[in-house]
Structure formats: C-alpha cells, structure tokens
Design an enzyme around this catalytic site. Structure first.
Site, short mmCIF file in Angstrom:
data_model
loop_
_atom_site.label_atom_id
_atom_site.label_comp_id
_atom_site.label_asym_id
_atom_site.label_seq_id
_atom_site.Cartn_x
_atom_site.Cartn_y
_atom_site.Cartn_z
N CYS A 2 0.76 -1.19 -0.04
CA CYS A 2 0.00 0.09 0.05
C CYS A 2 1.01 1.04 0.02
CB CYS A 2 -0.82 0.19 1.56
SG CYS A 2 -2.20 -1.32 1.37
N ARG A 27 3.94 -0.29 -4.94
CA ARG A 27 3.24 -0.58 -3.71
C ARG A 27 2.18 -1.41 -3.44
NH1 ARG A 27 6.80 1.64 0.23
NH2 ARG A 27 5.27 0.99 2.11
N TRP A 73 -2.83 -2.71 -1.78
CA TRP A 73 -2.65 -4.03 -1.90
C TRP A 73 -3.43 -4.88 -0.97
CZ3 TRP A 73 -0.04 -8.22 0.70
CH2 TRP A 73 0.61 -9.18 0.00
N ASN A 99 -1.72 2.03 6.09
CA ASN A 99 -0.91 0.91 5.34
C ASN A 99 -0.25 0.35 6.52
OD1 ASN A 99 1.06 -0.52 4.15
ND2 ASN A 99 2.56 0.99 4.05
N GLY A 100 -0.79 -0.92 6.58
CA GLY A 100 -0.29 -1.96 7.53
C GLY A 100 -1.51 -2.91 7.86
N GLU A 479 17.40 -16.92 -9.95
CA GLU A 479 16.87 -15.85 -10.35
C GLU A 479 16.26 -15.55 -11.41
OE1 GLU A 479 16.24 -13.18 -8.81
OE2 GLU A 479 16.26 -11.51 -10.20
N LYS A 483 12.50 -14.46 -12.06
CA LYS A 483 11.91 -13.50 -13.14
C LYS A 483 11.00 -13.88 -14.02
CE LYS A 483 12.98 -10.49 -11.53
NZ LYS A 483 13.81 -10.44 -10.14
N GLU A 486 7.41 -14.67 -12.22
CA GLU A 486 6.83 -13.43 -11.57
C GLU A 486 6.29 -12.78 -12.71
OE1 GLU A 486 8.89 -10.94 -8.65
OE2 GLU A 486 10.65 -11.11 -9.79
N HIS A 502 18.50 -36.38 -9.67
CA HIS A 502 18.12 -36.83 -8.36
C HIS A 502 16.59 -36.99 -8.26
CE1 HIS A 502 21.91 -37.82 -6.94
NE2 HIS A 502 22.36 -36.66 -7.25
N LYS A 601 5.66 -4.40 -4.71
CA LYS A 601 7.08 -4.08 -4.40
C LYS A 601 7.62 -4.38 -3.12
CE LYS A 601 11.15 -2.59 -6.57
NZ LYS A 601 11.80 -3.96 -7.28
C1 F6R Z 1 11.42 -10.31 -7.20
C2 F6R Z 1 11.57 -9.31 -6.12
C3 F6R Z 1 11.31 -9.73 -4.73
C4 F6R Z 1 12.07 -8.95 -3.65
C5 F6R Z 1 11.74 -9.52 -2.17
C6 F6R Z 1 12.57 -8.59 -1.22
O1 F6R Z 1 11.91 -9.60 -8.32
O2 F6R Z 1 11.51 -8.10 -6.40
O3 F6R Z 1 11.59 -11.21 -4.53
O4 F6R Z 1 13.35 -9.30 -3.97
O5 F6R Z 1 10.36 -9.27 -2.08
O6 F6R Z 1 12.62 -7.24 -1.35
P1 F6R Z 1 13.39 -6.20 -0.70
O7 F6R Z 1 14.72 -6.50 -1.52
O8 F6R Z 1 12.69 -4.70 -0.81
O9 F6R Z 1 13.69 -6.42 0.70
#
Ligand code: F6R
Length: 606
Positions: A2, A27, A73, A99-100, A479, A483, A486, A502, A601
């Site tokens: 949020c 957010r 969110w 937010n929270g 990674e 990517k 997501e 395995h 994010k």
């Molecule tokens: C994936 C992504 C998330 C963040 C994770 C940690 O692309 O962005 O997996 O890496 O939520 O976020 P931070 O780095 O802000 O603690």
C-alpha cells in the site's frame, strides 16, 4: 504494501496526489482513492490501477489544497471499491488512509458495532471509527488515543472537516516520510512522490505522531510529548525516476545496470592495497577479526544476491557464511552470538520479514548491518551501520539492478574482510580490476537484447522451463526462474545441474525447455555432462556460454554469449541474459511487466 500520499499547502492537492500515487503504484495496485478537503470532504475511489482513478477524476471538481490518497494491496477484505481507501467514519467528517495491518480489528469492530456503521471489510475502517469515537475537537489527540488501543502496524494520515487546515500522520511499522516545503508539506510512504518538489525530508519513526498545518509541523510520541527531529536531505532526483524513452521501468532498470554498478563501487575500493573500504561497516579491525560467522538475511531476489555473497565471503575471507530466508529465520532458533555478523540485504529496506529477522539477530547479540537501496528506509535506520547500494529508484516490481548492486557491495565487503586474512594483495587487485571491467561487459550483453527477444518468442508458448546452473551460477538459475515466473506467469523451476538426476529429470520432455548456464569455469565439464543428460531426454536447450565457446553452438542454436570474467564475478554478467529472457517472454505474452499480478514491490506485511 500500500502507498500513501498526502499534501497540505497552497497548491492544488489532487494533481500532486495522483502524481504521487503513480510513483507509489509499485507498492500495490488493487485499487486506489483520493479525498480532498475543501469545507466538505470529497472522495473518489476506483478498482485497479491509478489510470482508472485518474480517468474517473478527470471530469470532477476536486479543487482544494489539502488531501490524502492511497493505492492498495489488499490484505483484509477483497479487491472492491468499497474496500478501497480513503475510509470515512460514520458522519463523513473524518477520513483516513492506512498502510499496515490492525491485528485486533475484529475485537475493536465488535466493540464499535453498536454505535458505528461499518460499510467495508477492511481493518482500516475500524481505525476510522475508533478515531471518531475519541474525537472531541482535537484530531491529533483522538488519533493518539485510538492508537493506544491498536495492536498491529500502521502508517496513516487522517483529516477532519472540523479542523480543515490540518493533517495528522502516525507511524508504527509502516514507513512515512514528510517532505518539507515552503508553507507546505508532503507526506508519503517513501520520498519518490515529493522529489519533484523538495529534497528536505523528515523520516517519521515508529511511535511518532505528526500534526501538520501549512505553517507548522509538530511531532509527538504516543505519550504526547513533543519530539525534535532533524530535517534530512535526499540525494535521489526526480529524473532518476523517469523512463527515459524505455517502454517500461523494468527494461530501463535492466539497462541502468552498467551505470549504477559503477555508482555502487565508486570511491569504495583501493586499487593499490587491493582492498575495499566500506566505512559504513562501523567495526574496528579487532571486531572484524572476531567474526566467525556471517549470516545474510533476505527474501526473494535479494536472497539470490545473498547466495552470490556467500561464495564471495567464503572464498575471499574464509568466513563461514549462511544465507537465511528472513521469513524462516525469524521463527527458527537461530544460532547467532557476539561473533556473528548479520547483514540484512534489501532493496526497499522495508521488507517486514527481513526487518523482524534482523531484530531477532540483534536481540541475540549479533552485529547487524544493512545492504540497502532506499535511503532512510526502516532497515537502513535500524541497523548499526551498512552500505547503500546506490541503484537509484527501482520502480518495476521485479527487481533487477538492485540484485546486481547488492552483489557488488558483497564483493567489496568480502574483499575488505578477506584482506584481513587469506586474500593476498595480488588477488585483491585482480578482483578489483575484474570488477571495474564489469560495466562494459554488461553493455556487450545488453546489445544482444534483440537476439534474446527472438529466442524468447520462439519459446513463449512453452508452459514449463528448467533453469540450471552450477557453483556460482546456481543463484543465477534461481533468479532467472523467479524473474520468468513473476512477470510472465510461466512455470519454471531452478536446480543445480548435478541435482537433476536425483528426481527432477523425470519431468523432461521435448516441450520442457532447459535454460542452462554453461560458462567456462571450473565446473564447465560437469555442466556439459548435465546438459547431455538433458539432450538425451530430447528437451530443447538454451545456453548462456562464454564468448568463443564453439562447443555451445554444437549443442543448440539458441546460445547467448557473454564475455569472460573471474569465476566469482560471473553472476554479475550471467544474470542479465536471463532478465532479458524473462522480460521479452512477458512482453510477447502481453503481460504488464512493471506491475505483475498479485505482487507488490515493498512487502511490509508478514
Ligand atoms: C523479485 C522481487 C522480490 C524481492 C523481495 C525482497 O523480483 O523483487 O523477490 O526481492 O520481495 O524485497 P526487498 O529487496 O525490498 O527486501
């Protein structure tokens, strides 16, 4: 999760609020809303992204110089207009954004139900009614009293028609920043909505309540004692948060990597001494020598960057290093003590799990430090030192440039520790020379974007992928797989190459492509054998290989060549083709790459 924006001053509030929400859309983007106070409160809300709200507002009179806004969110209550913020009290005199999570909202709601009329399913609305219950002509006092009843986390801003020239903001666990202008104030979940107007900011801390009029800002604790806070300067500028002609933030941020990588390491190394000097570590040489164990706490992409860091700390400094998923660490019984150094690695600096895990490590007596991107964020402020990664604003939900810069900083820390024990000056100098070459090598990879796009389009209809790597390239595979999942919503799994036999190899078939990292390092031959096992099952292969490796072309026509570098540094280059592959796959499938479904994010809830 949020995003909150609020404004009070002499300008028209609504354009500032809508512009601010766009900056905070990362957010959360389930719904959004705005409320403007001009004698009465006018509120407009809409489901979906900020564009929908902006469209709805277009033909409305929303004039006024004070207002609050929110992008949501969803946690408590589904995605609907009625659950969108801002939320009114019963009489429409009081309105809040939050937010929270209010953990005891059910209990409070039951208490209020007889006298208050609830319309939404949210925990936030409970807060609005609770403040209304305590309101006796002073909004700040009512907010403070209501908060004394609340268990949970909040960043909130409230306004009331009976005090039409005032905003009240409060924080506990969810970030809030106040931008200080000339007889005007901006309030937001981070600094991005205010960068175009002011660089002077005050970071609210947990347990603080701000009473804000255009002429005056006063901050109190929850016992209503006044607190003096410093105004700080932020050095990010508005231009850094623009797309600069790229179709979206993710592609721009992938292309930012060569430049921001230089920003991360600039001025932080000593070529002659073959070492690094990250002053933010805040430890004496004796304290550094006392460290027997390093724990890297992180989530998601940051945890894969941490895995790269593990190799660096162990190889260069010989210190046993563990990567811990923060959400697990906090509820485990971690073995940490005075000889343990714990780094919280985080782009946002607000990830609730990482913050809680760091607090747990601190309680157990470890040194806690941050490797953080967002300046002034909670983790940057709560740790006893650390380093900003200088990636600049990362606005696409999927992290790219922050990952590379986190790894860059961990190489420097590993070198700094390594030079105290097992790393020679010559090895240190070689590592630094190789690090300095990384940006131009990144450019060479970025120039192959069109080729990677062609490969992505060829495979875009496949429903499953494997990503394989070995050694330092295991985090790269993880990674790449994350990517792809997501942003394109295509299923994929990542494994160390040697682990396939395995179990997972049973999944392989001609419509299950395998994306493998087969660069020329000590495990090259081993990886090649693993790829032969894949080919024997007739699964298509896509390779990341080192320039000049003719063997790769014999394995598959889908090869992406990367320049050679020191083995330890390979992830800095090898991840970029995978970022571009995920990006082009998502675009060819018509996905919204900057704002993938179900994600936000900054994950400030557990
Ligand atoms: C994936 C992504 C998330 C963040 C994770 C940690 O692309 O962005 O997996 O890496 O939520 O976020 P931070 O780095 O802000 O603690």
């Amino acid at each position: 999760m949020c995003g909150i924006v609020a404004y009070i001053g002499k300008k028209q509030a609504s354009p500032i609020l809508i512009g601010g929400l766009r900056r905070l859309e990362y957010r959360g983007y389930d719904s959004a809303g705005v409320a403007i106070l001009d004698k009465n409160i006018k509120r407009i809300r809409s489901v979906g992204k900020i564009d929908n709200l902006a469209e709805k507002i277009k033909n409305q009179d929303l004039s006024g110089n004070i207002g609050i806004a929110h992008t949501r969110w969803a946690t408590h209550g589904g995605v609907s207009e009625v659950n969108a913020h801002p939320h009114f009290s019963c009489d429409d005199d009081l309105v809040i954004v939050h937010n929270g999570i209010i953990e005891n909202y059910r209990e409070l709601k039951n208490e209020l139900l007889t006298e208050h009329n609830f319309v939404s399913e949210t925990d936030t609305e409970v807060l609005a009614h609770l403040i209304e219950k305590y309101y006796q002509g002073n909004l700040k006092e009512a907010v403070t009293e209501a908060l004394s009843r609340v268990r949970g986390t909040y960043g909130l801003v409230a306004m009331h028609t009976k005090e039409p020239n005032k905003l009240v903001a409060a924080r506990l666990g969810s970030p809030l920043v106040i931008g200080v202008g000339d007889k005007e104030y901006y309030i937001a979940s981070d600094t991005s909505p205010m960068l175009a107007y002011t660089k002077n900011v005050i970071f609210l801390d947990d347990g603080e309540v701000a009473e804000i009029t255009p002429e005056n800002l006063q901050i109190f604790n929850l016992q209503s004692e006044a607190i003096n806070k410093n105004v700080e300067q932020v050095d990010w500028d508005e231009a850094q948060a623009q797309k600069f002609g790229f179709p979206n933030f993710m592609l721009k941020e992938i292309y930012d990597q060569p430049i921001v990588f230089q920003d991360a390491i600039r001025g932080r190394y000593d070529l002659d001494g073959g070492t690094a000097h990250l002053g933010g570590l805040n430890m004496t040489i004796d304290e550094m020598h006392s460290i027997k164990k390093i724990i890297l706490l992180a989530c998601g992409t940051a945890s894969y960057a941490a895995m790269i860091g593990k190799y660096a700390f162990e190889r260069l400094a010989g210190i046993s290093t563990e990567v811990e998923i923060a959400s697990e660490f906090r509820y485990s019984d971690p073995i940490v003590g005075r000889d343990t150094l714990v780094f919280g690695i985080t782009q946002s600096g607000e990830t609730a799990d990482t913050l809680a895990a760091l607090r747990e490590a601190k309680r157990k007596g470890a040194y806690i430090r941050g490797i953080v991107n967002v300046v002034g964020s909670t983790i940057a402020r709560e740790t006893d030192g650390g380093t900003y990664i200088h990636a600049g604003p990362e606005l696409a939900v999927a992290s790219t440039k922050a990952y590379t810069n986190m790894a860059a900083i961990m190489f420097l820390y590993a070198l700094q520790f390594g030079r105290l024990n097992r790393t020679s000056v010559a090895t240190g100098q070689r590592l630094l020379a190789a690090l300095l070459e990384i940006p131009e090598k990144m450019e060479i990879i970025l120039k192959q974007s069109d080729k990677i796009k062609t490969i992505a389009e060829k495979y875009k209809d496949n429903k499953n992928f494997f990503f394989l790597g070995r050694g330092v390239n295991v985090p790269v595979a993880l990674e790449g797989s994350l990517k792809l999942k997501e942003i394109s919503y295509v299923h994929s799994e990542a494994y160390p190459g040697g682990e396939m036999k395995h179990g997972p190899i049973a999944l392989l078939s001609p419509d299950f492509p395998v994306f493998a990292i087969m660069t020329k390092n000590q495990l090259y031959e081993k990886m090649r054998s693993n790829i032969e096992e894949v080919r024997a099952r007739k699964a298509p292969v896509i390779l990341v290989a080192t320039e000049g490796d003719e063997m790769a072309k014999k394995i598959t026509e889908d090869v992406i060549y990367v320049p050679p570098t020191m083995e330890l540094l390979e992830p800095l280059l090898n991840t970029i083709p995978l970022q571009l592959f995920a990006y082009h796959t998502a675009v060819s499938l018509g996905r919204d790459v900057d704002r993938p479904r179900n994600l936000a994010k900054s994950v400030t809830v557990e």
